[in-house]
Write an enzyme that holds these catalytic residues in place. Structure first.
Site, PDB file in Angstrom:
ATOM      1  N   GLY A   1       0.848  -1.202   0.000  1.00  0.00           N
ATOM      2  CA  GLY A   1       0.000   0.000   0.000  1.00  0.00           C
ATOM      3  C   GLY A   1       0.875   1.240   0.000  1.00  0.00           C
TER       4      GLY A   1
ATOM      5  CB  ALA B   1       2.035   4.924   2.517  1.00  0.00           C
TER       6      ALA B   1
ATOM      7  CG  ASP C   1      -6.223   1.910  19.018  1.00  0.00           C
ATOM      8  OD1 ASP C   1      -6.066   3.138  18.845  1.00  0.00           O
ATOM      9  OD2 ASP C   1      -7.257   1.438  19.530  1.00  0.00           O
ATOM     10  CG  HIS C   2      -4.247   6.654  15.555  1.00  0.00           C
ATOM     11  ND1 HIS C   2      -5.448   6.177  15.131  1.00  0.00           N
ATOM     12  CD2 HIS C   2      -4.457   7.950  15.870  1.00  0.00           C
ATOM     13  CE1 HIS C   2      -6.355   7.150  15.192  1.00  0.00           C
ATOM     14  NE2 HIS C   2      -5.778   8.243  15.638  1.00  0.00           N
TER      15      HIS C   2
ATOM     16  CE  LYS D   1      -4.895  10.190  19.372  1.00  0.00           C
ATOM     17  NZ  LYS D   1      -4.469  11.189  18.414  1.00  0.00           N
TER      18      LYS D   1
ATOM     19  CG  HIS E   1      -9.506   4.957  18.557  1.00  0.00           C
ATOM     20  ND1 HIS E   1      -8.397   4.228  18.173  1.00  0.00           N
ATOM     21  CD2 HIS E   1      -9.972   5.544  17.419  1.00  0.00           C
ATOM     22  CE1 HIS E   1      -8.223   4.382  16.865  1.00  0.00           C
ATOM     23  NE2 HIS E   1      -9.155   5.160  16.387  1.00  0.00           N
TER      24      HIS E   1
ATOM     25  CE  LYS F   1     -15.666  10.265  11.520  1.00  0.00           C
ATOM     26  NZ  LYS F   1     -14.218  10.431  11.604  1.00  0.00           N
TER      27      LYS F   1
HETATM   28  P1  NDP Z   1      -5.746   3.748   0.211  1.00  0.00           P
HETATM   29  O1  NDP Z   1      -6.953   3.287  -0.510  1.00  0.00           O
HETATM   30  O2  NDP Z   1      -5.275   5.133   0.055  1.00  0.00           O
HETATM   31  O3  NDP Z   1      -4.525   2.802  -0.142  1.00  0.00           O
HETATM   32  C1  NDP Z   1      -4.677   1.423  -0.370  1.00  0.00           C
HETATM   33  C2  NDP Z   1      -3.399   0.905  -0.938  1.00  0.00           C
HETATM   34  O4  NDP Z   1      -3.552  -0.469  -1.282  1.00  0.00           O
HETATM   35  C3  NDP Z   1      -2.948   1.626  -2.207  1.00  0.00           C
HETATM   36  O5  NDP Z   1      -1.564   1.836  -2.130  1.00  0.00           O
HETATM   37  C4  NDP Z   1      -3.300   0.628  -3.320  1.00  0.00           C
HETATM   38  O6  NDP Z   1      -2.433   0.892  -4.360  1.00  0.00           O
HETATM   39  C5  NDP Z   1      -3.009  -0.679  -2.590  1.00  0.00           C
HETATM   40  N1  NDP Z   1      -3.679  -1.839  -3.155  1.00  0.00           N
HETATM   41  C6  NDP Z   1      -5.015  -2.049  -3.276  1.00  0.00           C
HETATM   42  N2  NDP Z   1      -5.249  -3.255  -3.846  1.00  0.00           N
HETATM   43  C7  NDP Z   1      -4.042  -3.821  -4.080  1.00  0.00           C
HETATM   44  C8  NDP Z   1      -3.627  -5.055  -4.649  1.00  0.00           C
HETATM   45  N3  NDP Z   1      -4.505  -5.973  -5.086  1.00  0.00           N
HETATM   46  N4  NDP Z   1      -2.301  -5.306  -4.732  1.00  0.00           N
HETATM   47  C9  NDP Z   1      -1.400  -4.392  -4.295  1.00  0.00           C
HETATM   48  N5  NDP Z   1      -1.732  -3.218  -3.735  1.00  0.00           N
HETATM   49  C10 NDP Z   1      -3.043  -2.923  -3.636  1.00  0.00           C
HETATM   50  O7  NDP Z   1      -6.009   3.388   1.752  1.00  0.00           O
HETATM   51  P2  NDP Z   1      -5.321   4.026   3.044  1.00  0.00           P
HETATM   52  O8  NDP Z   1      -3.887   4.271   2.783  1.00  0.00           O
HETATM   53  O9  NDP Z   1      -6.175   5.132   3.517  1.00  0.00           O
HETATM   54  O10 NDP Z   1      -5.508   2.861   4.113  1.00  0.00           O
HETATM   55  C11 NDP Z   1      -4.707   1.705   4.147  1.00  0.00           C
HETATM   56  C12 NDP Z   1      -5.104   0.884   5.378  1.00  0.00           C
HETATM   57  O11 NDP Z   1      -4.921   1.663   6.535  1.00  0.00           O
HETATM   58  C13 NDP Z   1      -6.577   0.468   5.389  1.00  0.00           C
HETATM   59  O12 NDP Z   1      -6.685  -0.771   6.039  1.00  0.00           O
HETATM   60  C14 NDP Z   1      -7.237   1.549   6.252  1.00  0.00           C
HETATM   61  O13 NDP Z   1      -8.411   1.090   6.876  1.00  0.00           O
HETATM   62  C15 NDP Z   1      -6.143   1.780   7.274  1.00  0.00           C
HETATM   63  N6  NDP Z   1      -6.196   3.090   7.924  1.00  0.00           N
HETATM   64  C16 NDP Z   1      -6.041   4.241   7.185  1.00  0.00           C
HETATM   65  C17 NDP Z   1      -6.069   5.457   7.814  1.00  0.00           C
HETATM   66  C18 NDP Z   1      -5.851   6.722   7.056  1.00  0.00           C
HETATM   67  O14 NDP Z   1      -5.769   7.785   7.715  1.00  0.00           O
HETATM   68  N7  NDP Z   1      -5.732   6.688   5.750  1.00  0.00           N
HETATM   69  C19 NDP Z   1      -6.284   5.590   9.298  1.00  0.00           C
HETATM   70  C20 NDP Z   1      -6.396   4.316   9.954  1.00  0.00           C
HETATM   71  C21 NDP Z   1      -6.349   3.121   9.269  1.00  0.00           C
HETATM   72  P3  NDP Z   1      -2.714   0.583  -5.920  1.00  0.00           P
HETATM   73  O15 NDP Z   1      -4.068   1.108  -6.208  1.00  0.00           O
HETATM   74  O16 NDP Z   1      -1.598   1.319  -6.613  1.00  0.00           O
HETATM   75  O17 NDP Z   1      -2.597  -0.870  -6.020  1.00  0.00           O
HETATM   76  C1  BG6 Z   2      -9.506   6.844  13.127  1.00  0.00           C
HETATM   77  C2  BG6 Z   2     -10.906   6.843  12.593  1.00  0.00           C
HETATM   78  O1  BG6 Z   2      -9.210   5.608  13.696  1.00  0.00           O
HETATM   79  O2  BG6 Z   2      -9.402   7.855  14.129  1.00  0.00           O
HETATM   80  C3  BG6 Z   2     -11.283   8.202  12.038  1.00  0.00           C
HETATM   81  O3  BG6 Z   2     -10.988   5.880  11.548  1.00  0.00           O
HETATM   82  C4  BG6 Z   2     -11.049   9.280  13.067  1.00  0.00           C
HETATM   83  O4  BG6 Z   2     -12.631   8.207  11.624  1.00  0.00           O
HETATM   84  C5  BG6 Z   2      -9.658   9.168  13.660  1.00  0.00           C
HETATM   85  O5  BG6 Z   2     -11.202  10.545  12.420  1.00  0.00           O
HETATM   86  C6  BG6 Z   2      -9.505  10.119  14.845  1.00  0.00           C
HETATM   87  O6  BG6 Z   2      -8.176  10.113  15.272  1.00  0.00           O
HETATM   88  P1  BG6 Z   2      -7.562  11.369  16.041  1.00  0.00           P
HETATM   89  O7  BG6 Z   2      -6.163  10.966  16.332  1.00  0.00           O
HETATM   90  O8  BG6 Z   2      -7.673  12.528  15.102  1.00  0.00           O
HETATM   91  O9  BG6 Z   2      -8.421  11.568  17.251  1.00  0.00           O
END
Ligand code: NDP
Ligand code: BG6
Length: 483
Positions: free
Chosen positions: A13, A19, A178-179, A183, A241, A340
């Site tokens: 990812g 990331a 669990d972020h 904290k 959380h 929210k």
């Molecule tokens: P995104 O949708 O932005 O990223 C998903 C990633 O998975 C992309 O890099 C995509 O790249 C890759 N991907 C999807 N399918 C495939 C595949 N078949 N093979 C290889 N790579 C694949 O999601 P997020 O970065 O937001 O989230 C990632 C995880 O983190 C999730 O589980 C989400 O619940 C969790 N999370 C995210 C948070 C956030 O703030 N974003 C907060 C807390 C948890 P490509 O399309 O190039 O393949």
């Molecule tokens: C994430 C939830 O785990 O925590 C989000 O998926 C939420 O919906 C976030 O916004 C809140 O985190 P923080 O650190 O901003 O309180």
């Protein structure tokens, strides 16, 4: 002394939002603080056809706001490599192995590998089994897998997800993030409770009237409507959380401060929670959904958000009363609320102490002592005491003693990645905690589906439906934070 860690990170990812926004800046901060020095490399992988040069530029952009100099940011980004990879495709793991072995040697990493699964949980099982089958698990150093929430959608689903991963790795090797556990003020809970005899001796039902946990957000669901429709506030915030905080507040003192001993008392605290069922759910839980307000015409209600069903009954707000079966906590409710589009972003814990029966209480100005732990955005502590007002009269009024934490505390992901590098598991979620928290949450969902428990609409920029306050008022309590 700062320890320079040796590790190869393989981020599944690598092109994703998490990331970019969290992981690359966190790695950069660790690099700047010398926790990562020369002996590290990162392979980012995803399906997009990026080159190494393009990936380096992405990493460079991700740290643009925090970089110390161009030179320094470029040196950091030089440690990043990209491989286009569909996680379902076996051949790709063979190329990944070759690249991993090459980088291991080039950076003298000694076989330490951290697999960061920043992808949908539905891919966790597949990735784990390929890592094992295609020999990506190193035999020389450590293998640790960091996985992101949501860890499933209920206990059954979470269990099968976990069993898939366990075919390749052991519980010891799994680091569930669990972020909130990264904290500063959450980590501080242990110190506050057990390093202060003053608090330790009154942390029980004899002195505490009730506890309040607030995780209020002013933002809506943003771009995450599709995910949120499958989650709702109960799964998104309470399962992880909120229940983590509850376990820290209610747990007994551990026998020692190692991760196993702490986990044991946290699990026990979760097991002790009184279960919710269809007959008691309405009196203990309130669910709500944000809707439009005439005062904020520019803001849409939840059902008009992108990728949300216009008839959705998913909750964006939950308030509840949690009780423990543990005799030490008999009669002490823990009120929780999260939502929210509330009035403001505020994450806090308020411990409300019992009032003593004495002559001063005749004066209406006295209030309960309240110890508040401010988690974010402001970090600090505050203690409300009753104090004689200055003057000739003997009048008592509440005052606040406040402590504000400096802003330079390490960021959540930085702290958690460093813990994973160090093999320190206290701040990660163990399967036993996860299973207990799902049991509690599943019972609420089940009760909601079997009962007539209503979904209350609340206007954006309010603190949720009024029913959430009634939960407390009927017991003579009120929310301490109610801006
Ligand atoms: P995104 O949708 O932005 O990223 C998903 C990633 O998975 C992309 O890099 C995509 O790249 C890759 N991907 C999807 N399918 C495939 C595949 N078949 N093979 C290889 N790579 C694949 O999601 P997020 O970065 O937001 O989230 C990632 C995880 O983190 C999730 O589980 C989400 O619940 C969790 N999370 C995210 C948070 C956030 O703030 N974003 C907060 C807390 C948890 P490509 O399309 O190039 O393949
Ligand atoms: C994430 C939830 O785990 O925590 C989000 O998926 C939420 O919906 C976030 O916004 C809140 O985190 P923080 O650190 O901003 O309180």
């Amino acid at each position: 002394m700062t320890q320079n860690h040796k590790a190869l990170f393989i981020i599944f990812g690598g092109t994703g939002d998490l990331a970019y926004r969290k992981l690359y800046p966190a790695l950069y901060r660790l690099y700047k603080k010398n926790y990562l020095n020369e002996n590290f490399a990162v392979i980012g992988t995803a399906r997009r056809k990026w080159t190494d040069a393009y990936y380096e530029q992405v990493v460079y952009d991700a740290i643009a706001d925090i970089k110390e100099s161009d030179e320094d940011a470029k040196q950091f980004a030089n440690h990043f490599y990209y491989q286009s990879h569909n996680v379902k495709d076996t051949d790709n793991y063979i190329s990944l192995l070759n690249l991993a072995e090459h980088l291991d040697e080039k950076y003298a990493i000694e076989g330490n590998r951290i697999f960061y699964l920043s992808v949908s949980p539905s891919l966790f099982g597949e990735i784990s089994s390929h890592l094992k089958a295609e020999n990506l698990l190193s035999e020389d150093g450590f293998n640790r897998m960091i996985i992101e929430k949501p860890f499933g959608t209920d206990l059954e689903n979470s269990e099968s997800l976990n069993n898939e991963i366990l075919k390749a790795l052991t519980e010891e090797q799994i680091y569930r993030i669990d972020h909130y556990l990264g904290k500063e003020m959450i980590q501080n809970l242990l110190a506050l409770r057990f390093a202060n005899p003053l608090l330790k001796n009154i942390w029980n039902k004899n002195f505490i009237s009730n506890m309040q946990i607030t995780l209020a957000e002013d933002i809506g669901v943003e771009e995450r409507g599709a995910y949120y429709e499958t989650s709702g506030a109960l799964r998104d915030m309470v399962q992880n959380h909120v229940l983590q905080i509850v376990s820290f507040l209610l747990m007994d003192e551990p026998n020692s401060y190692d991760s196993e001993a702490i986990r044991e008392v946290k699990v026990k605290a979760l097991q002790d929670l009184k279960s919710i069922n269809s007959t008691n759910v309405t009196e203990n839980y309130v669910r709500g959904q944000y809707t439009t307000s005439d005062r904020y015409p520019e803001q849409v209600g939840y059902t008009d958000e992108h990728e949300v069903d216009p008839n959705s009954i998913v909750e964006t707000f939950v308030a509840g009363k949690i009780e423990s079966k543990n005799e030490n906590w008999s009669g002490v409710p823990v009120y929780i609320r999260t939502g929210k589009r509330m009035k403001a972003k505020n994450t806090r814990i308020d411990i409300v102490f019992k009032e003593s029966e004495n002559a001063f209480l005749v004066d209406n100005e006295t209030q309960s002592n309240v110890f508040s732990i401010l988690i974010g955005p402001e970090q600090g502590l505050s203690l409300q005491l009753n104090n004689k007002s200055i003057g000739h009269e003997f009048e008592v009024e509440p005052v606040q003693l406040s402590y504000k934490q400096e802003d330079d505390a390490p960021e959540d992901y930085e702290r958690l990645i460093l813990s994973a590098l160090s093999g320190e598991k206290t701040n990660f979620v163990h399967w036993d905690e996860l299973a207990e928290s799902w049991k509690y949450i599943d019972a609420i969902r089940q009760a909601w589906s079997e009962s007539e428990s209503p979904l209350h609409l609340y206007e954006v920029h309010t603190n949720g439906p009024e029913e959430a306050s009634r939960l407390l008022e009927k017991e003579g309590h009120y929310w301490i934070w109610d801006e």
